[in-house]
Motif scaffolding. Structure first.
Motif, PDB file in Angstrom:
ATOM      1  N   ASP A  86     -16.024  27.412 -15.187  1.00 47.75           N
ATOM      2  CA  ASP A  86     -15.924  27.569 -16.628  1.00 47.75           C
ATOM      3  C   ASP A  86     -15.589  29.018 -16.955  1.00 47.75           C
ATOM      4  O   ASP A  86     -16.230  29.937 -16.439  1.00 47.75           O
ATOM      5  CB  ASP A  86     -17.256  27.167 -17.282  1.00 47.75           C
ATOM      6  N   VAL A  87     -14.572  29.243 -17.805  1.00 48.80           N
ATOM      7  CA  VAL A  87     -14.189  30.583 -18.240  1.00 48.80           C
ATOM      8  C   VAL A  87     -14.123  30.593 -19.759  1.00 48.80           C
ATOM      9  O   VAL A  87     -13.452  29.747 -20.361  1.00 48.80           O
ATOM     10  CB  VAL A  87     -12.819  31.013 -17.666  1.00 48.80           C
ATOM     11  N   ARG A  88     -14.823  31.548 -20.380  1.00 46.87           N
ATOM     12  CA  ARG A  88     -14.815  31.691 -21.828  1.00 46.87           C
ATOM     13  C   ARG A  88     -13.983  32.920 -22.201  1.00 46.87           C
ATOM     14  O   ARG A  88     -14.396  34.064 -21.971  1.00 46.87           O
ATOM     15  CB  ARG A  88     -16.242  31.842 -22.350  1.00 46.87           C
ATOM     16  N   PHE A  89     -12.797  32.688 -22.750  1.00 45.34           N
ATOM     17  CA  PHE A  89     -11.875  33.777 -23.049  1.00 45.34           C
ATOM     18  C   PHE A  89     -12.205  34.445 -24.387  1.00 45.34           C
ATOM     19  O   PHE A  89     -12.582  33.772 -25.353  1.00 45.34           O
ATOM     20  CB  PHE A  89     -10.440  33.261 -23.078  1.00 45.34           C
ATOM     21  N   THR A  90     -12.053  35.764 -24.428  1.00 41.63           N
ATOM     22  CA  THR A  90     -12.207  36.514 -25.668  1.00 41.63           C
ATOM     23  C   THR A  90     -11.064  36.147 -26.616  1.00 41.63           C
ATOM     24  O   THR A  90      -9.939  35.914 -26.183  1.00 41.63           O
ATOM     25  CB  THR A  90     -12.183  38.027 -25.383  1.00 41.63           C
ATOM     26  N   GLN A  91     -11.350  36.126 -27.914  1.00 37.51           N
ATOM     27  CA  GLN A  91     -10.341  35.763 -28.888  1.00 37.51           C
ATOM     28  C   GLN A  91      -9.169  36.761 -28.808  1.00 37.51           C
ATOM     29  O   GLN A  91      -9.371  37.968 -28.878  1.00 37.51           O
ATOM     30  CB  GLN A  91     -10.924  35.775 -30.299  1.00 37.51           C
ATOM     31  N   PRO A  92      -7.925  36.279 -28.676  1.00 36.67           N
ATOM     32  CA  PRO A  92      -6.758  37.165 -28.552  1.00 36.67           C
ATOM     33  C   PRO A  92      -6.605  38.161 -29.688  1.00 36.67           C
ATOM     34  O   PRO A  92      -6.217  39.319 -29.462  1.00 36.67           O
ATOM     35  CB  PRO A  92      -5.580  36.188 -28.515  1.00 36.67           C
ATOM     36  N   ASP A  93      -6.932  37.743 -30.919  1.00 36.93           N
ATOM     37  CA  ASP A  93      -6.786  38.671 -32.038  1.00 36.93           C
ATOM     38  C   ASP A  93      -7.792  39.818 -31.950  1.00 36.93           C
ATOM     39  O   ASP A  93      -7.496  40.950 -32.367  1.00 36.93           O
ATOM     40  CB  ASP A  93      -6.926  37.931 -33.367  1.00 36.93           C
ATOM     41  N   VAL A  94      -8.965  39.548 -31.377  1.00 39.56           N
ATOM     42  CA  VAL A  94      -9.953  40.606 -31.177  1.00 39.56           C
ATOM     43  C   VAL A  94      -9.443  41.615 -30.150  1.00 39.56           C
ATOM     44  O   VAL A  94      -9.543  42.832 -30.347  1.00 39.56           O
ATOM     45  CB  VAL A  94     -11.297  40.011 -30.709  1.00 39.56           C
ATOM     46  N   VAL A  95      -8.887  41.121 -29.055  1.00 34.20           N
ATOM     47  CA  VAL A  95      -8.338  42.001 -28.029  1.00 34.20           C
ATOM     48  C   VAL A  95      -7.235  42.874 -28.619  1.00 34.20           C
ATOM     49  O   VAL A  95      -7.192  44.100 -28.388  1.00 34.20           O
ATOM     50  CB  VAL A  95      -7.788  41.195 -26.843  1.00 34.20           C
ATOM     51  N   THR A  96      -6.359  42.287 -29.404  1.00 32.32           N
ATOM     52  CA  THR A  96      -5.262  43.036 -30.035  1.00 32.32           C
ATOM     53  C   THR A  96      -5.798  44.108 -30.979  1.00 32.32           C
ATOM     54  O   THR A  96      -5.314  45.248 -30.984  1.00 32.32           O
ATOM     55  CB  THR A  96      -4.342  42.070 -30.809  1.00 32.32           C
ATOM     56  N   ASP A  97      -6.815  43.763 -31.766  1.00 37.66           N
ATOM     57  CA  ASP A  97      -7.401  44.732 -32.697  1.00 37.66           C
ATOM     58  C   ASP A  97      -8.032  45.908 -31.958  1.00 37.66           C
ATOM     59  O   ASP A  97      -7.920  47.067 -32.391  1.00 37.66           O
ATOM     60  CB  ASP A  97      -8.458  44.053 -33.563  1.00 37.66           C
ATOM     61  N   VAL A  98      -8.687  45.626 -30.846  1.00 38.85           N
ATOM     62  CA  VAL A  98      -9.353  46.686 -30.083  1.00 38.85           C
ATOM     63  C   VAL A  98      -8.318  47.624 -29.445  1.00 38.85           C
ATOM     64  O   VAL A  98      -8.490  48.839 -29.434  1.00 38.85           O
ATOM     65  CB  VAL A  98     -10.269  46.078 -29.003  1.00 38.85           C
ATOM     66  N   ILE A  99      -7.241  47.065 -28.929  1.00 38.91           N
ATOM     67  CA  ILE A  99      -6.171  47.888 -28.350  1.00 38.91           C
ATOM     68  C   ILE A  99      -5.615  48.823 -29.413  1.00 38.91           C
ATOM     69  O   ILE A  99      -5.420  50.028 -29.171  1.00 38.91           O
ATOM     70  CB  ILE A  99      -5.055  47.002 -27.779  1.00 38.91           C
ATOM     71  N   ARG A 100      -5.382  48.294 -30.591  1.00 39.26           N
ATOM     72  CA  ARG A 100      -4.824  49.083 -31.685  1.00 39.26           C
ATOM     73  C   ARG A 100      -5.810  50.178 -32.116  1.00 39.26           C
ATOM     74  O   ARG A 100      -5.416  51.338 -32.312  1.00 39.26           O
ATOM     75  CB  ARG A 100      -4.501  48.175 -32.860  1.00 39.26           C
ATOM     76  N   ALA A 101      -7.086  49.823 -32.246  1.00 39.23           N
ATOM     77  CA  ALA A 101      -8.084  50.786 -32.707  1.00 39.23           C
ATOM     78  C   ALA A 101      -8.308  51.903 -31.694  1.00 39.23           C
ATOM     79  O   ALA A 101      -8.556  53.063 -32.063  1.00 39.23           O
ATOM     80  CB  ALA A 101      -9.400  50.065 -32.997  1.00 39.23           C
ATOM     81  N   ALA A 102      -8.238  51.575 -30.399  1.00 39.18           N
ATOM     82  CA  ALA A 102      -8.490  52.577 -29.352  1.00 39.18           C
ATOM     83  C   ALA A 102      -7.453  53.691 -29.357  1.00 39.18           C
ATOM     84  O   ALA A 102      -7.749  54.828 -28.954  1.00 39.18           O
ATOM     85  CB  ALA A 102      -8.524  51.898 -27.992  1.00 39.18           C
ATOM     86  N   LYS A 103      -6.275  53.401 -29.826  1.00 36.15           N
ATOM     87  CA  LYS A 103      -5.214  54.409 -29.827  1.00 36.15           C
ATOM     88  C   LYS A 103      -5.531  55.583 -30.749  1.00 36.15           C
ATOM     89  O   LYS A 103      -4.928  56.659 -30.637  1.00 36.15           O
ATOM     90  CB  LYS A 103      -3.882  53.765 -30.223  1.00 36.15           C
ATOM     91  N   ASP A 104      -6.475  55.395 -31.668  1.00 38.70           N
ATOM     92  CA  ASP A 104      -6.882  56.474 -32.570  1.00 38.70           C
ATOM     93  C   ASP A 104      -7.995  57.323 -31.990  1.00 38.70           C
ATOM     94  O   ASP A 104      -8.471  58.245 -32.653  1.00 38.70           O
ATOM     95  CB  ASP A 104      -7.342  55.883 -33.909  1.00 38.70           C
ATOM     96  N   HIS A 105      -8.434  57.022 -30.758  1.00 36.66           N
ATOM     97  CA  HIS A 105      -9.544  57.748 -30.124  1.00 36.66           C
ATOM     98  C   HIS A 105      -9.128  58.241 -28.746  1.00 36.66           C
ATOM     99  O   HIS A 105      -8.875  57.438 -27.844  1.00 36.66           O
ATOM    100  CB  HIS A 105     -10.763  56.839 -29.998  1.00 36.66           C
ATOM    101  N   ALA A 106      -9.089  59.538 -28.577  1.00 41.76           N
ATOM    102  CA  ALA A 106      -8.644  60.115 -27.303  1.00 41.76           C
ATOM    103  C   ALA A 106      -9.573  59.758 -26.155  1.00 41.76           C
ATOM    104  O   ALA A 106      -9.134  59.696 -24.995  1.00 41.76           O
ATOM    105  CB  ALA A 106      -8.527  61.628 -27.433  1.00 41.76           C
ATOM    106  N   ASN A 107     -10.860  59.520 -26.454  1.00 44.76           N
ATOM    107  CA  ASN A 107     -11.841  59.282 -25.385  1.00 44.76           C
ATOM    108  C   ASN A 107     -12.198  57.813 -25.208  1.00 44.76           C
ATOM    109  O   ASN A 107     -13.102  57.482 -24.441  1.00 44.76           O
ATOM    110  CB  ASN A 107     -13.119  60.078 -25.666  1.00 44.76           C
ATOM    111  N   ILE A 108     -11.505  56.942 -25.927  1.00 44.92           N
ATOM    112  CA  ILE A 108     -11.797  55.507 -25.870  1.00 44.92           C
ATOM    113  C   ILE A 108     -10.595  54.757 -25.314  1.00 44.92           C
ATOM    114  O   ILE A 108      -9.488  54.857 -25.849  1.00 44.92           O
ATOM    115  CB  ILE A 108     -12.133  54.942 -27.265  1.00 44.92           C
ATOM    116  N   GLU A 109     -10.808  54.008 -24.225  1.00 45.92           N
ATOM    117  CA  GLU A 109      -9.736  53.170 -23.689  1.00 45.92           C
ATOM    118  C   GLU A 109     -10.365  51.937 -23.029  1.00 45.92           C
ATOM    119  O   GLU A 109     -11.179  52.059 -22.108  1.00 45.92           O
ATOM    120  CB  GLU A 109      -8.892  53.928 -22.670  1.00 45.92           C
ATOM    121  N   PRO A 110     -10.025  50.756 -23.502  1.00 49.50           N
ATOM    122  CA  PRO A 110     -10.628  49.543 -22.950  1.00 49.50           C
ATOM    123  C   PRO A 110     -10.138  49.233 -21.531  1.00 49.50           C
ATOM    124  O   PRO A 110      -9.000  49.542 -21.159  1.00 49.50           O
ATOM    125  CB  PRO A 110     -10.171  48.450 -23.920  1.00 49.50           C
ATOM    126  N   ILE A 111     -11.005  48.602 -20.785  1.00 47.63           N
ATOM    127  CA  ILE A 111     -10.673  48.046 -19.474  1.00 47.63           C
ATOM    128  C   ILE A 111     -10.818  46.534 -19.616  1.00 47.63           C
ATOM    129  O   ILE A 111     -11.849  46.037 -20.083  1.00 47.63           O
ATOM    130  CB  ILE A 111     -11.623  48.582 -18.387  1.00 47.63           C
TER     131      ILE A 111
END
Length: 287
Positions: A86-111
């Motif tokens: 069983d695999v529970r995937f994160t909502q794609p729109d949430v992942v997209t929002d986090v990628i976009r938001a991280a670009k405004d923070h020099a010390n924040i980058e998702p893995i």
């Protein structure tokens, strides 16, 4: 050898700094006691933030029969083969929002932890190498077969992400989470510490159905357990504690977990979880 009688209890333990010792290994006493419990028909499994492969390696001495709960509850897998049930995937729109938001923070980058083509991967953007990403990769080593950078000819498919980690200084993580509180309302998220990354904390999130608690509830229903007993040490164990009939924190647990625990048992270095389960099971078989 006697078998276990009612009540039908499911025992679920976190791994690192709970069932395992500080060096990431399982003590020989724990192996012996838990194997005896399993061989007698006891219901025991693990719920960990580790991958299926890492979890299986750490518990290689155990004769596990129940599915193991990995990646914080997003992936439930076979204890022997590591095959995902069983695999529970994160909502794609949430992942997209986090990628976009991280670009405004020099010390924040998702893995990003993804599941593609029947296996798990670790994805990151090599053009944004924060201190957190560098520390994370240095601890994995080049031999980790999951490592797969996000490149122009190998982009990230947001639909395959099941777990996201951000490693950074706590003030940066707190600020990022606050700025993205609307996005965070749609996921399960945890801000926690790890002795292995001093000075850097972890913000981790995934689908609400991908918590340890949700995965344990599904397993409990599958095995028809009447009672659930959980063991843990850190913040991401809290949801599992809240739904358990009994929840026991090891002596080295964070204060927030101790506050909601049924009891505090011995230190993880002293085979506390295995000794507790074996003692309780012995009492059941005598009753």
């Amino acid at each position: 050898m006697s078998t276990i009688t009612s009540p039908r209890t499911l025992y679920v333990s976190d791994l690192d700094r709970t069932l395992l010792r500080s060096d990431g290994t399982l003590g020989q006493l724990s192996v012996e006691l838990l194997n005896e419990v399993i061989d007698r028909g006891g219901l025991f499994t693990i719920a960990t933030a580790r991958s299926p492969a890492s979890a299986r390696k750490a518990t290689a001495g155990l004769r596990m029969t129940l599915p193991i709960i990995t990646y914080g509850g997003t992936v439930t897998a076979d204890p022997v083969t590591g095959t995902a049930y069983d695999v529970r995937f994160t909502q794609p729109d949430v992942v997209t929002d986090v990628i976009r938001a991280a670009k405004d923070h020099a010390n924040i980058e998702p893995i990003f932890f993804t599941f593609e083509d029947g296996r798990d991967w670790i994805r990151w953007d090599p053009s944004r190498m924060t201190v957190g990403v560098e520390v994370f990769l240095s601890k994995r080593g080049a031999k980790d077969r999951r490592l797969r950078p996000i490149l122009g000819d190998d982009p990230l498919d947001v639909r395959t992400v099941h777990y996201v980690s951000i490693l950074a200084k706590r003030p940066d993580l707190v600020a990022f989470r606050a700025e993205n509180q609307v996005t965070m309302m749609h996921v399960a998220h945890f801000l926690s510490t790890d002795p292995g990354t001093p000075g850097l904390d972890w913000l981790e999130f995934h689908h609400p159905d991908g918590t340890k608690a949700a995965a344990v509830q599904r397993l409990r229903a599958d095995v028809k357990a009447h009672r659930l007993v959980a063991f843990g040490d850190n913040h991401n164990d809290a949801p599992m504690f809240e739904i358990a009939d009994e929840a026991h924190a090891v002596q080295n647990s964070v204060p927030e977990l101790v506050a909601i625990a049924t009891s505090v048992i011995d230190h993880h270095e002293d085979d506390a979880v295995a000794r507790f389960i074996a003692s309780e099971m012995a009492g059941v078989s005598r009753s």
